[in-house]
Design a protein around this motif. Structure first.
Motif, PDB file in Angstrom:
ATOM      1  N   PHE A 178       0.832  -1.204   0.000  1.00 32.24           N
ATOM      2  CA  PHE A 178       0.000   0.000   0.000  1.00 32.24           C
ATOM      3  C   PHE A 178       0.869   1.258   0.000  1.00 32.24           C
ATOM      4  CE2 PHE A 178      -3.359   2.611   2.352  1.00 32.24           C
ATOM      5  CZ  PHE A 178      -4.102   2.815   1.211  1.00 32.24           C
ATOM      6  N   TRP A 179       1.905   1.236   0.810  1.00 33.35           N
ATOM      7  CA  TRP A 179       2.844   2.359   0.890  1.00 33.35           C
ATOM      8  C   TRP A 179       3.574   2.553  -0.432  1.00 33.35           C
ATOM      9  CZ3 TRP A 179       8.459   2.003   2.437  1.00 33.35           C
ATOM     10  CH2 TRP A 179       9.007   3.260   2.705  1.00 33.35           C
ATOM     11  N   TYR A 180       4.046   1.468  -1.015  1.00 31.42           N
ATOM     12  CA  TYR A 180       4.821   1.571  -2.260  1.00 31.42           C
ATOM     13  C   TYR A 180       3.939   1.976  -3.440  1.00 31.42           C
ATOM     14  CZ  TYR A 180       7.651   0.225  -6.262  1.00 31.42           C
ATOM     15  OH  TYR A 180       8.332   0.236  -7.447  1.00 31.42           O
ATOM     16  N   ILE A 181       2.750   1.391  -3.543  1.00 31.63           N
ATOM     17  CA  ILE A 181       1.850   1.744  -4.639  1.00 31.63           C
ATOM     18  C   ILE A 181       1.495   3.228  -4.568  1.00 31.63           C
ATOM     19  CG2 ILE A 181      -0.488   1.411  -5.528  1.00 31.63           C
ATOM     20  CD1 ILE A 181       1.403  -0.748  -6.355  1.00 31.63           C
ATOM     21  N   GLY A 182       1.233   3.732  -3.384  1.00 32.96           N
ATOM     22  CA  GLY A 182       0.919   5.148  -3.240  1.00 32.96           C
ATOM     23  C   GLY A 182       2.073   6.061  -3.570  1.00 32.96           C
ATOM     24  N   MET A 183       3.296   5.531  -3.560  1.00 35.20           N
ATOM     25  CA  MET A 183       4.476   6.356  -3.796  1.00 35.20           C
ATOM     26  C   MET A 183       4.935   6.345  -5.250  1.00 35.20           C
ATOM     27  SD  MET A 183       7.578   6.518  -1.089  1.00 35.20           S
ATOM     28  CE  MET A 183       7.653   4.747  -1.075  1.00 35.20           C
ATOM     29  N   ILE A 184       4.380   5.492  -6.096  1.00 36.54           N
ATOM     30  CA  ILE A 184       4.850   5.383  -7.481  1.00 36.54           C
ATOM     31  C   ILE A 184       4.730   6.708  -8.235  1.00 36.54           C
ATOM     32  CG2 ILE A 184       4.298   4.325  -9.710  1.00 36.54           C
ATOM     33  CD1 ILE A 184       3.910   1.697  -8.313  1.00 36.54           C
ATOM     34  N   PRO A 185       3.592   7.436  -8.172  1.00 35.71           N
ATOM     35  CA  PRO A 185       3.550   8.732  -8.873  1.00 35.71           C
ATOM     36  C   PRO A 185       4.616   9.711  -8.397  1.00 35.71           C
ATOM     37  CG  PRO A 185       1.342   8.017  -8.292  1.00 35.71           C
ATOM     38  CD  PRO A 185       2.280   7.093  -7.585  1.00 35.71           C
ATOM     39  N   ASP A 186       4.912   9.709  -7.106  1.00 33.74           N
ATOM     40  CA  ASP A 186       5.945  10.611  -6.587  1.00 33.74           C
ATOM     41  C   ASP A 186       7.334  10.194  -7.048  1.00 33.74           C
ATOM     42  OD1 ASP A 186       3.850  11.784  -5.359  1.00 33.74           O
ATOM     43  OD2 ASP A 186       4.457  11.326  -3.308  1.00 33.74           O
ATOM     44  N   LEU A 187       7.576   8.897  -7.122  1.00 38.10           N
ATOM     45  CA  LEU A 187       8.869   8.423  -7.626  1.00 38.10           C
ATOM     46  C   LEU A 187       9.057   8.824  -9.081  1.00 38.10           C
ATOM     47  CD1 LEU A 187       8.899   4.846  -6.046  1.00 38.10           C
ATOM     48  CD2 LEU A 187      10.236   6.825  -5.314  1.00 38.10           C
ATOM     49  N   TYR A 224      -5.851   1.132  -5.714  1.00 36.57           N
ATOM     50  CA  TYR A 224      -5.574   1.838  -4.460  1.00 36.57           C
ATOM     51  C   TYR A 224      -6.798   1.766  -3.539  1.00 36.57           C
ATOM     52  CZ  TYR A 224      -3.448   5.331  -1.404  1.00 36.57           C
ATOM     53  OH  TYR A 224      -2.887   5.987  -0.331  1.00 36.57           O
ATOM     54  N   ALA A 225      -7.987   1.963  -4.108  1.00 41.75           N
ATOM     55  CA  ALA A 225      -9.205   1.850  -3.304  1.00 41.75           C
ATOM     56  C   ALA A 225      -9.406   0.421  -2.812  1.00 41.75           C
ATOM     57  CB  ALA A 225     -10.409   2.311  -4.123  1.00 41.75           C
ATOM     58  N   LEU A 226      -9.064  -0.564  -3.657  1.00 45.42           N
ATOM     59  CA  LEU A 226      -9.180  -1.963  -3.235  1.00 45.42           C
ATOM     60  C   LEU A 226      -8.255  -2.252  -2.055  1.00 45.42           C
ATOM     61  CD1 LEU A 226     -10.188  -4.883  -3.654  1.00 45.42           C
ATOM     62  CD2 LEU A 226      -8.313  -5.191  -5.290  1.00 45.42           C
ATOM     63  N   LEU A 227      -7.015  -1.775  -2.133  1.00 44.13           N
ATOM     64  CA  LEU A 227      -6.077  -1.979  -1.025  1.00 44.13           C
ATOM     65  C   LEU A 227      -6.564  -1.294   0.242  1.00 44.13           C
ATOM     66  CD1 LEU A 227      -2.635  -1.573  -2.848  1.00 44.13           C
ATOM     67  CD2 LEU A 227      -3.607  -3.676  -1.924  1.00 44.13           C
ATOM     68  N   ALA A 228      -7.124  -0.090   0.094  1.00 46.83           N
ATOM     69  CA  ALA A 228      -7.666   0.606   1.263  1.00 46.83           C
ATOM     70  C   ALA A 228      -8.828  -0.174   1.866  1.00 46.83           C
ATOM     71  CB  ALA A 228      -8.111   2.012   0.875  1.00 46.83           C
ATOM     72  N   LEU A 229      -9.676  -0.727   0.989  1.00 49.38           N
ATOM     73  CA  LEU A 229     -10.814  -1.510   1.464  1.00 49.38           C
ATOM     74  C   LEU A 229     -10.353  -2.773   2.180  1.00 49.38           C
ATOM     75  CD1 LEU A 229     -13.930  -1.611   1.421  1.00 49.38           C
ATOM     76  CD2 LEU A 229     -13.759  -2.940  -0.675  1.00 49.38           C
ATOM     77  N   VAL A 599      -7.249 -11.598   2.417  1.00 45.58           N
ATOM     78  CA  VAL A 599      -6.712 -10.251   2.196  1.00 45.58           C
ATOM     79  C   VAL A 599      -5.399 -10.318   1.425  1.00 45.58           C
ATOM     80  CG1 VAL A 599      -5.780  -8.218   3.364  1.00 45.58           C
ATOM     81  CG2 VAL A 599      -7.859  -9.311   4.225  1.00 45.58           C
ATOM     82  N   LEU A 600      -4.545 -11.254   1.777  1.00 44.88           N
ATOM     83  CA  LEU A 600      -3.237 -11.351   1.130  1.00 44.88           C
ATOM     84  C   LEU A 600      -3.373 -11.678  -0.353  1.00 44.88           C
ATOM     85  CD1 LEU A 600      -0.180 -11.254   1.740  1.00 44.88           C
ATOM     86  CD2 LEU A 600      -0.272 -13.721   2.086  1.00 44.88           C
ATOM     87  N   PHE A 601      -4.186 -12.655  -0.687  1.00 45.73           N
ATOM     88  CA  PHE A 601      -4.372 -13.028  -2.091  1.00 45.73           C
ATOM     89  C   PHE A 601      -4.992 -11.882  -2.882  1.00 45.73           C
ATOM     90  CE2 PHE A 601      -3.951 -17.735  -2.981  1.00 45.73           C
ATOM     91  CZ  PHE A 601      -3.143 -17.991  -1.878  1.00 45.73           C
ATOM     92  N   ALA A 602      -6.026 -11.264  -2.328  1.00 43.63           N
ATOM     93  CA  ALA A 602      -6.713 -10.186  -3.046  1.00 43.63           C
ATOM     94  C   ALA A 602      -5.784  -9.006  -3.291  1.00 43.63           C
ATOM     95  CB  ALA A 602      -7.945  -9.736  -2.261  1.00 43.63           C
ATOM     96  N   GLY A 603      -4.996  -8.632  -2.279  1.00 41.85           N
ATOM     97  CA  GLY A 603      -4.101  -7.493  -2.438  1.00 41.85           C
ATOM     98  C   GLY A 603      -2.980  -7.745  -3.422  1.00 41.85           C
ATOM     99  N   LEU A 604      -2.279  -8.855  -3.266  1.00 42.23           N
ATOM    100  CA  LEU A 604      -1.112  -9.111  -4.117  1.00 42.23           C
ATOM    101  C   LEU A 604      -1.512  -9.413  -5.561  1.00 42.23           C
ATOM    102  CD1 LEU A 604       1.221 -11.194  -1.770  1.00 42.23           C
ATOM    103  CD2 LEU A 604       1.205  -8.739  -2.208  1.00 42.23           C
ATOM    104  N   ILE A 605      -2.524 -10.222  -5.755  1.00 42.18           N
ATOM    105  CA  ILE A 605      -2.937 -10.542  -7.119  1.00 42.18           C
ATOM    106  C   ILE A 605      -3.563  -9.318  -7.787  1.00 42.18           C
ATOM    107  CG2 ILE A 605      -4.505 -11.966  -8.500  1.00 42.18           C
ATOM    108  CD1 ILE A 605      -4.045 -14.221  -6.532  1.00 42.18           C
ATOM    109  N   GLY A 606      -4.279  -8.493  -7.023  1.00 46.15           N
ATOM    110  CA  GLY A 606      -4.823  -7.266  -7.590  1.00 46.15           C
ATOM    111  C   GLY A 606      -3.742  -6.326  -8.066  1.00 46.15           C
ATOM    112  N   VAL A 607      -2.689  -6.168  -7.285  1.00 48.56           N
ATOM    113  CA  VAL A 607      -1.578  -5.311  -7.696  1.00 48.56           C
ATOM    114  C   VAL A 607      -0.856  -5.907  -8.904  1.00 48.56           C
ATOM    115  CG1 VAL A 607       0.683  -4.425  -6.987  1.00 48.56           C
ATOM    116  CG2 VAL A 607      -1.260  -4.279  -5.430  1.00 48.56           C
ATOM    117  N   GLY A 608      -0.670  -7.226  -8.894  1.00 47.37           N
ATOM    118  CA  GLY A 608      -0.055  -7.864 -10.057  1.00 47.37           C
ATOM    119  C   GLY A 608      -0.876  -7.652 -11.313  1.00 47.37           C
TER     120      GLY A 608
END
Length: 668
Positions: A178-187, A224-229, A599-608
């Motif tokens: 969640f932290w890294y995904i939110g930081m990609i635009p800033d990077l 991002y909304a999915l990870l927050a949820l 939660v782990l499967f939904a978050g990681l596979i969603g980001v992938g």
């Protein structure tokens, strides 16, 4: 989030008003800045404390946990006290980022990045204590759910200690993602501003080819909304599961259903206090008063005050339950807390957590830096002693008076505790110099500012090259991608050779208006670009809702199925073990692990799926337009047939507020 119009109903979140370019310049300049003497002094102090902790851990691993002050009665002491304390500290970051995001609380944008970083560092400190408490930490892999080489001997899925492992590891992974995904635009913003080759290469690798494309923003916001949820119930579950370590036992003072909500509120309480304390120092040292305003501090103080009231109520309810239950052992345990040998720890806890924060009822106190720092210090101390009181005072006197004893920490335990504080502050100090302390992209979305719309000729703008330059490419556009990239992105071969134009805007309102007009006229919209997510832009472009949400949902269902199947198969068929008289298939005890895997499967596979669908990968050199990750908005239109002349498109864009319209002849 798109910028809000000027309003007299509330104070601006950034004071005084800033433009997106000014936000980028002010926050980005802090990254990689040469630290001063005060920073070096603080870092060396923290690093020295961490070195002491490492030496103490090495000594404990050499001689065993006999180096601690534990005994037959008090089997948990400083180690588990610090473990619960650091897990609680790590809750505020995800709460600020996820829960406040779902509730559309825009004031989170100035504090969420630092809070998220604090979460990562606090969980790292927390995980250290169960590891070294094992006595032989090199066998940590025994807790992993696999049959070891001594036969089909599995971990006990009914144990709250195993639930801890799944909960904390899932929380750490999801919080890190969640932290890294939110930081990609800033990077990506830092990448486009980097001067040296090495930092540009590193930032380019980490930013995954981010170019501010509206199509990517559309999918990015979905994930991002999915990870927050996902992170919101995860916040509640983690400290609830930590409380199960205590409330599933029969020890007086622990065996209560109050613990899960009590622990969660306590985690929010201590976490917010630590975040506020760090931000008070950070905003002063780094000159961020314009972004972390008295409004932000006021709201954080109100959260701390509300949590303090709940904590005080919980302390009273504990005594009421002990009296109302009629259980003499339960009542004796609580009377012993208040009047026994550790009375001083109990009343220090009550004063720090209940009495001291009441000063925040005064608005003047919520605007006084010394008062807020003092309250945060008291809360941090009080919440540490709360964990000490719960653990030690409940253990040192059990059912048999002959077993009553006292616990005193050794120098080794104190050194390890100091070392973890040193690790936490050292990592936070490094974070303030290596990465943006404030989310650049998100803070641009909540700006209240007014800008003019004067002409910006292409030839006077160093970021825009004239059309049809020597390379034959359009303005600041990289050459067309290879055929395999074009096919995967769904672009037909005939459109590759069509002419196109790019219009630049100074404000997102102009971009939205031009996009709607272009779609109304039937122009082919290649893409739009913006330095932050402009709400309404995807609808203006006619983009369909992203299917990434469904991918995440099905991934979560798969994780749930894996978790339940694994536990049922192990507990019922492969290694049937009766625990506490429960039947082999007592499904309620399977819920914690199954939830964490969901939660782990939904978050990681969603980001992938996000990376796969957008073509983002580490080091990707996607085509991009100049300054669209900084302060400029762009819209690209394509002339695919003879029904509409490109010149008409360019004239329409100019009439809709474009400050620069340039022509290109290749698809970027």
């Amino acid at each position: 989030m798109s910028a809000a119009p000027l309003s007299n109903l509330r104070e601006p979140l950034v004071q005084p008003a800033r433009t997106p370019g000014e936000v980028t310049a002010e926050i980005a300049r802090l990254v990689g800045q040469r630290p001063g003497a005060a920073w070096w002094a603080a870092f060396l102090l923290a690093a020295g404390a961490f070195a002491v902790g490492v030496a103490a851990i090495a000594y404990e691993m050499t001689v065993g946990i006999g180096a601690w002050g534990l005994n037959r009665t008090v089997g948990w002491g400083f180690d588990i006290t610090n473990f619960v304390f650091w897990v609680g500290i790590g809750h505020a970051g995800t709460l600020i980022s996820a829960v406040l995001f779902l509730f559309r609380q825009k004031w989170r944008t100035s504090i969420n990045r630092a809070a998220e970083a604090m979460t990562i560092f606090a969980v790292m400190c927390a995980a250290t204590f169960p590891l070294i408490h094992m006595g032989r930490p090199w066998y940590f892999y025994w807790i992993l759910p696999y049959p070891n080489n001594r036969g089909t001997l599995w971990v006990n899925f009914r144990s709250p200690l195993l639930w801890d492992f799944f909960a904390i590891s899932t929380y750490f992974i999801i919080s890190l993602v969640f932290w890294y995904i939110g930081m990609i635009p800033d990077l990506a913003t830092l990448r486009d501003r980097a001067k040296g080759r090495i930092p540009r290469t590193i930032l380019g690798f980490l930013s995954h080819g981010w170019n501010g494309s509206a199509r990517i923003w559309h999918r990015y916001e979905t994930i991002y909304a999915l990870l927050a949820l996902l992170a919101t119930p995860l916040v509640v579950s983690v400290h609830s599961i930590v409380s199960f370590d205590f409330c599933t036992s029969v020890i007086p003072g622990w065996h209560t259903t109050l613990f899960p909500p009590y622990f969660v509120v306590g985690a929010v309480f201590s976490g917010f206090a630590m975040v506020l304390a760090l931000l008070l120092v950070t905003r002063k040292v780094m000159g961020l008063e314009a972004y972390i305003t008295p409004q932000h501090l006021n709201w954080m103080c109100k959260v701390i005050l509300a949590a303090s009231v709940v904590m005080g109520s919980a302390y009273g309810i504990e005594f009421f339950i002990a009296w109302y239950s009629g259980n003499q052992y339960e009542l004796a345990a609580f009377v012993n807390r208040a009047t026994g040998p550790y009375w001083w720890a109990y009343w220090l806890m009550v004063f720090s957590n209940v009495a001291a924060p009441q000063v925040l009822w005064l608005s003047r106190a919520r605007r006084s830096i010394p008062v807020m720092l003092a309250v945060c210090l008291f809360v941090s101390i009080g919440m540490w002693f709360e964990r000490f009181v719960i653990i030690v005072t409940s253990l040192h006197r059990d059912y048999l008076p002959s077993s009553w004893t006292m616990y005193a920490p050794t120098a080794n335990e104190a050194a390890i505790m100091v070392g973890m504080f040193g690790l936490f502050f050292a990592l936070f100090l490094l974070f303030t110099r290596a990465l943006p302390v404030i989310s650049i992209a998100e803070i641009k979305g909540v700006l209240d500012y007014a800008r003019g719309h004067g002409p910006l000729p292409a030839e006077s703008d160093p970021h825009v090259r004239p059309a049809h330059d020597d390379a034959g490419a359009g303005p600041d556009v990289h050459p067309a991608p290879p055929w395999w990239r074009r096919r995967r992105s769904g672009v037909d071969e005939a459109a590759i050779t069509a002419r196109y134009c790019v219009a630049y805007f100074e404000h997102e309102r102009d971009l939205l208006r031009a996009t709607r007009e272009a779609r109304r006229r039937g122009y082919r919209i290649l893409d739009a670009f913006s330095p932050f997510a402009v709400h309404g832009l995807s609808e203006a472009m006619g983009l369909r809702p992203s299917r990434l949400t469904w991918i995440g949902a099905w991934a979560g269902i798969a994780g749930l199925a894996v978790g339940l199947t694994l536990q049922v198969w192990v507990s019922v068929y492969d290694w049937p073990l009766r625990v506490g008289g429960q039947p082999f298939n007592s499904w309620p005890v399977f819920i914690p692990v199954a939830f964490e895997l969901t939660v782990l499967f939904a978050g990681l596979i969603g980001v992938g799926a996000l990376f796969a669908r957008t073509g983002m990968w580490p080091g990707n050199r996607a085509p991009r337009l100049a300054r669209t990750t900084d302060d400029r908005f762009a819209l690209a239109l394509q002339d695919v047939d003879a029904s509409v002349a490109l010149e008409e498109m360019m004239a329409t864009l100019g009439a809709e507020g474009a400050v620069t319209v340039v022509e290109g002849d290749e698809l970027a």
